[in-house]
Motif scaffolding. Structure first.
Motif, PDB file in Angstrom:
ATOM      1  N   ALA A 356      -4.435  45.871 -44.908  1.00  0.00           N
ATOM      2  CA  ALA A 356      -3.551  45.665 -46.057  1.00  0.00           C
ATOM      3  C   ALA A 356      -2.269  46.463 -45.839  1.00  0.00           C
ATOM      4  CB  ALA A 356      -4.235  46.108 -47.345  1.00  0.00           C
ATOM      5  N   ALA A 357      -1.225  46.071 -46.557  1.00  0.00           N
ATOM      6  CA  ALA A 357       0.047  46.772 -46.440  1.00  0.00           C
ATOM      7  C   ALA A 357      -0.049  48.201 -46.962  1.00  0.00           C
ATOM      8  CB  ALA A 357       1.133  46.016 -47.204  1.00  0.00           C
ATOM      9  N   ALA A 358      -0.873  48.410 -47.990  1.00  0.00           N
ATOM     10  CA  ALA A 358      -1.082  49.751 -48.549  1.00  0.00           C
ATOM     11  C   ALA A 358      -2.565  49.949 -48.810  1.00  0.00           C
ATOM     12  CB  ALA A 358      -0.295  49.927 -49.844  1.00  0.00           C
ATOM     13  N   VAL A 359      -3.108  51.051 -48.306  1.00  0.00           N
ATOM     14  CA  VAL A 359      -4.519  51.372 -48.505  1.00  0.00           C
ATOM     15  C   VAL A 359      -4.594  52.753 -49.150  1.00  0.00           C
ATOM     16  CG1 VAL A 359      -6.781  51.622 -47.432  1.00  0.00           C
ATOM     17  CG2 VAL A 359      -5.115  50.033 -46.456  1.00  0.00           C
ATOM     18  N   TYR A 360      -5.359  52.858 -50.231  1.00  0.00           N
ATOM     19  CA  TYR A 360      -5.406  54.078 -51.029  1.00  0.00           C
ATOM     20  C   TYR A 360      -6.781  54.731 -50.988  1.00  0.00           C
ATOM     21  CZ  TYR A 360      -1.041  52.460 -53.157  1.00  0.00           C
ATOM     22  OH  TYR A 360       0.254  52.042 -53.357  1.00  0.00           O
ATOM     23  N   ILE A 361      -6.758  56.044 -51.083  1.00  0.00           N
ATOM     24  CA  ILE A 361      -7.973  56.833 -51.275  1.00  0.00           C
ATOM     25  C   ILE A 361      -7.817  57.559 -52.600  1.00  0.00           C
ATOM     26  CG2 ILE A 361      -9.425  58.698 -50.391  1.00  0.00           C
ATOM     27  CD1 ILE A 361      -8.199  58.108 -47.600  1.00  0.00           C
ATOM     28  N   ASN A 362      -8.704  57.278 -53.540  1.00  0.00           N
ATOM     29  CA  ASN A 362      -8.712  57.943 -54.844  1.00  0.00           C
ATOM     30  C   ASN A 362      -7.373  57.845 -55.569  1.00  0.00           C
ATOM     31  OD1 ASN A 362     -11.399  58.663 -54.426  1.00  0.00           O
ATOM     32  ND2 ASN A 362     -10.851  60.608 -53.456  1.00  0.00           N
ATOM     33  N   ALA A 363      -6.797  56.653 -55.605  1.00  0.00           N
ATOM     34  CA  ALA A 363      -5.538  56.435 -56.305  1.00  0.00           C
ATOM     35  C   ALA A 363      -5.436  54.976 -56.735  1.00  0.00           C
ATOM     36  CB  ALA A 363      -4.354  56.813 -55.418  1.00  0.00           C
ATOM     37  N   SER A 364      -4.627  54.753 -57.752  1.00  0.00           N
ATOM     38  CA  SER A 364      -4.424  53.417 -58.296  1.00  0.00           C
ATOM     39  C   SER A 364      -3.540  52.576 -57.381  1.00  0.00           C
ATOM     40  CB  SER A 364      -3.764  53.537 -59.677  1.00  0.00           C
ATOM     41  OG  SER A 364      -3.302  52.287 -60.139  1.00  0.00           O
ATOM     42  N   THR A 365      -3.816  51.287 -57.334  1.00  0.00           N
ATOM     43  CA  THR A 365      -2.983  50.368 -56.559  1.00  0.00           C
ATOM     44  C   THR A 365      -1.599  50.194 -57.176  1.00  0.00           C
ATOM     45  OG1 THR A 365      -3.900  48.483 -57.796  1.00  0.00           O
ATOM     46  CG2 THR A 365      -4.950  49.055 -55.690  1.00  0.00           C
ATOM     47  N   ARG A 366      -1.406  50.648 -58.388  1.00  0.00           N
ATOM     48  CA  ARG A 366      -0.119  50.504 -59.065  1.00  0.00           C
ATOM     49  C   ARG A 366       0.996  51.310 -58.395  1.00  0.00           C
ATOM     50  NH1 ARG A 366       2.671  48.223 -61.418  1.00  0.00           N
ATOM     51  NH2 ARG A 366       3.164  49.293 -63.361  1.00  0.00           N
ATOM     52  N   PHE A 367       0.645  52.167 -57.461  1.00  0.00           N
ATOM     53  CA  PHE A 367       1.668  52.955 -56.762  1.00  0.00           C
ATOM     54  C   PHE A 367       2.439  52.138 -55.722  1.00  0.00           C
ATOM     55  CE2 PHE A 367      -0.910  56.553 -58.292  1.00  0.00           C
ATOM     56  CZ  PHE A 367       0.094  57.389 -58.774  1.00  0.00           C
ATOM     57  N   THR A 368       1.977  50.941 -55.373  1.00  0.00           N
ATOM     58  CA  THR A 368       2.666  50.151 -54.353  1.00  0.00           C
ATOM     59  C   THR A 368       3.945  49.584 -54.945  1.00  0.00           C
ATOM     60  OG1 THR A 368       0.525  49.555 -53.394  1.00  0.00           O
ATOM     61  CG2 THR A 368       2.436  48.302 -52.656  1.00  0.00           C
ATOM     62  N   ASP A 369       5.001  50.349 -54.766  1.00  0.00           N
ATOM     63  CA  ASP A 369       6.280  50.034 -55.396  1.00  0.00           C
ATOM     64  C   ASP A 369       7.370  50.809 -54.663  1.00  0.00           C
ATOM     65  OD1 ASP A 369       7.874  49.156 -57.976  1.00  0.00           O
ATOM     66  OD2 ASP A 369       8.296  51.281 -57.679  1.00  0.00           O
ATOM     67  N   GLY A 370       8.519  50.174 -54.475  1.00  0.00           N
ATOM     68  CA  GLY A 370       9.601  50.823 -53.751  1.00  0.00           C
ATOM     69  C   GLY A 370      10.042  52.123 -54.383  1.00  0.00           C
ATOM     70  N   GLY A 371      10.143  52.136 -55.721  1.00  0.00           N
ATOM     71  CA  GLY A 371      10.540  53.363 -56.397  1.00  0.00           C
ATOM     72  C   GLY A 371       9.508  54.460 -56.243  1.00  0.00           C
ATOM     73  N   GLU A 372       8.225  54.123 -56.408  1.00  0.00           N
ATOM     74  CA  GLU A 372       7.153  55.115 -56.275  1.00  0.00           C
ATOM     75  C   GLU A 372       7.072  55.656 -54.851  1.00  0.00           C
ATOM     76  OE1 GLU A 372       5.252  56.474 -58.517  1.00  0.00           O
ATOM     77  OE2 GLU A 372       5.816  55.257 -60.242  1.00  0.00           O
ATOM     78  N   PHE A 373       7.389  54.832 -53.872  1.00  0.00           N
ATOM     79  CA  PHE A 373       7.335  55.256 -52.473  1.00  0.00           C
ATOM     80  C   PHE A 373       8.596  55.987 -52.032  1.00  0.00           C
ATOM     81  CE2 PHE A 373       3.941  52.311 -50.359  1.00  0.00           C
ATOM     82  CZ  PHE A 373       3.016  52.716 -51.305  1.00  0.00           C
ATOM     83  N   GLY A 374       9.534  56.187 -52.951  1.00  0.00           N
ATOM     84  CA  GLY A 374      10.763  56.901 -52.610  1.00  0.00           C
ATOM     85  C   GLY A 374      11.780  56.051 -51.883  1.00  0.00           C
ATOM     86  N   LEU A 375      11.646  54.719 -51.983  1.00  0.00           N
ATOM     87  CA  LEU A 375      12.556  53.813 -51.283  1.00  0.00           C
ATOM     88  C   LEU A 375      13.683  53.309 -52.179  1.00  0.00           C
ATOM     89  CD1 LEU A 375       9.873  51.608 -49.491  1.00  0.00           C
ATOM     90  CD2 LEU A 375      11.042  53.626 -48.581  1.00  0.00           C
TER      91      LEU A 375
END
Length: 412
Positions: A356-375
């Motif tokens: 997958a483009a983003a894989v999380y450990i103990n976190a919500s999938t809602r973080f997959t976002d340009g702003g949240e990623f600092g982009l």
């Protein structure tokens, strides 16, 4: 205007824009942000026209939520533009280089792509997100929004073009196709001589249509059939909070949780808590493993590979991590996947084996976002592997060229 003339105008604007300094581009971005706030009343009035038509046509609440602009959302959009202005300009960055044995000096330098075509549906924020990111990276952009955003986009594009002109940049660097005629879209999709990249943002049907009909390179993404796997060692109370966030914070987004996978070894303990929590939040559960609970809807297998974009959640009980990963491989869209676990070894297995483009450990999938990623803002979330993957910020809107310098060198 014929589509070829529109594309030619964008190409000419992209050449001029590529020569602009970072200072010039940032000035234009601030002009854009200020104009969005100054003309908020007109923009919101146009948006209400779109909302009224959407409601008359029986468009789903999830789509209307995507379409809706509020004073707060518009302020946030304007602030996102200002945030893009604060970001480092990737254009002109030297990626790497050196001197060859021949004496030739070479380096890779970031440059704009040229002209970007974005096709999207009921998301007026995309108009500004894409325009601001393309401007920052020296790209011209052609915007083809859905008919649902007709009135809103007309005002937004006018605001952007006026801001560009006031900043001394070519107004044709941002253009829009407002006619919903699909024949015009088909014409655009063949103009690879002038348009360098196509980014469709919408449902699976739009993506498939673009892949089948475009001669322009296509970036596919934005379809999110996202999963969370609650592994047997997970903290169950903390898991409930993450699940609630992933499902209910904004159900109409592509990074929202659609299917919850629960380890069978904790099912008896965890599922009653899950049902109670989801019922309190108004989430409709679809499962063939929760038949002993009242109000549970049957699970339609077809829904496992589709986005709900609503307060609906599939729940599937699995026999451990291997079956969870197999389920994700079968039904996932390579967008965002997460594991909730206190077992580090299993967490690493999940990361390594889930594609997958983003894989999380103990976190919500809602973080997959340009702003949240600092982009800053994003033009899309790419679920493919070339040339960009995940939230596409500034660097994803650039390519590079080899710049080579010699002292009147000839190859031996």
């Amino acid at each position: 205007m014929k589509m070829i003339e529109l594309a030619q105008g964008a190409k000419q604007a992209s050449v001029a824009l590529a020569q602009c300094s970072t200072v010039q581009k940032n000035h234009a971005l601030h002009q854009m942000a200020d104009a969005l706030e100054q003309r908020a009343e007109q923009i919101l009035a146009a948006n209400q026209q779109d909302i009224a038509l959407a409601e008359q046509q029986g468009i789903s609440p999830a789509i209307i939520d995507r379409l809706l602009l509020t004073p707060e959302r518009l302020r946030n959009i304007a602030n996102d533009v200002r945030n893009v202005a604060k970001l480092a300009d990737p254009v002109g960055q030297i990626m790497d280089g050196g001197t060859l044995n021949s004496g030739l000096k070479i380096q890779r330098e970031r440059v704009p792509l040229g002209v970007v075509l974005t096709i999207y549906e009921a998301r007026p924020n995309v108009t500004i997100d894409v325009a601001s990111l393309c401007l920052k990276t020296g790209n011209a952009v052609i915007l083809r929004g859905g008919k649902e955003t007709k009135f809103t986009n007309a005002v937004l594009v006018e605001v952007v073009q006026n801001a560009l002109a006031q900043a001394g940049l070519p107004a044709l660097a941002v253009q829009a196709v407002t006619d919903p005629d699909r024949a015009l879209l088909l014409e655009l999709l063949k103009l690879d001589r002038y348009i360098d990249m196509l980014i469709p943002r919408g449902g699976a049907g739009l993506h498939q249509f673009c892949k089948e009909n475009s001669t322009i390179p296509v970036i596919v993404g934005g379809i999110g059939v996202c999963h969370l796997f609650v592994e047997q060692s997970a903290d169950l109370e903390k898991s409930l909070a993450v699940i609630a966030n992933a499902k209910t914070q904004r159900p109409s987004t592509c990074n929202t949780l659609e299917t919850l996978l629960v380890d069978r070894k904790i099912a008896d303990q965890f599922l009653p808590k899950l049902v109670e929590r989801m019922n309190a939040l108004g989430v409709r559960l679809h499962s063939n493993d929760l038949t002993k609970f009242d109000g549970i809807l049957p699970l339609d297998q077809a829904n496992l590979s589709q986005e709900w974009l609503s307060l609906d959640l599939n729940v599937v009980v699995v026999d451990g991590i291997e079956q969870a990963i197999a389920h994700i491989r079968q039904y996932g869209s390579q967008h965002s996947e997460s594991i909730l676990t206190n077992n580090h070894q299993l967490a690493r297995q999940f990361v390594q084996q889930v594609d997958a483009a983003a894989v999380y450990i103990n976190a919500s999938t809602r973080f997959t976002d340009g702003g949240e990623f600092g982009l800053g803002a994003e033009v899309a979330v790419s679920t493919q592997k070339l040339h960009a993957r995940g939230p596409m910020g500034l660097e994803a809107l650039t390519t590079y060229k080899w710049v080579c310098e010699g002292d009147y060198l000839s190859r031996a």
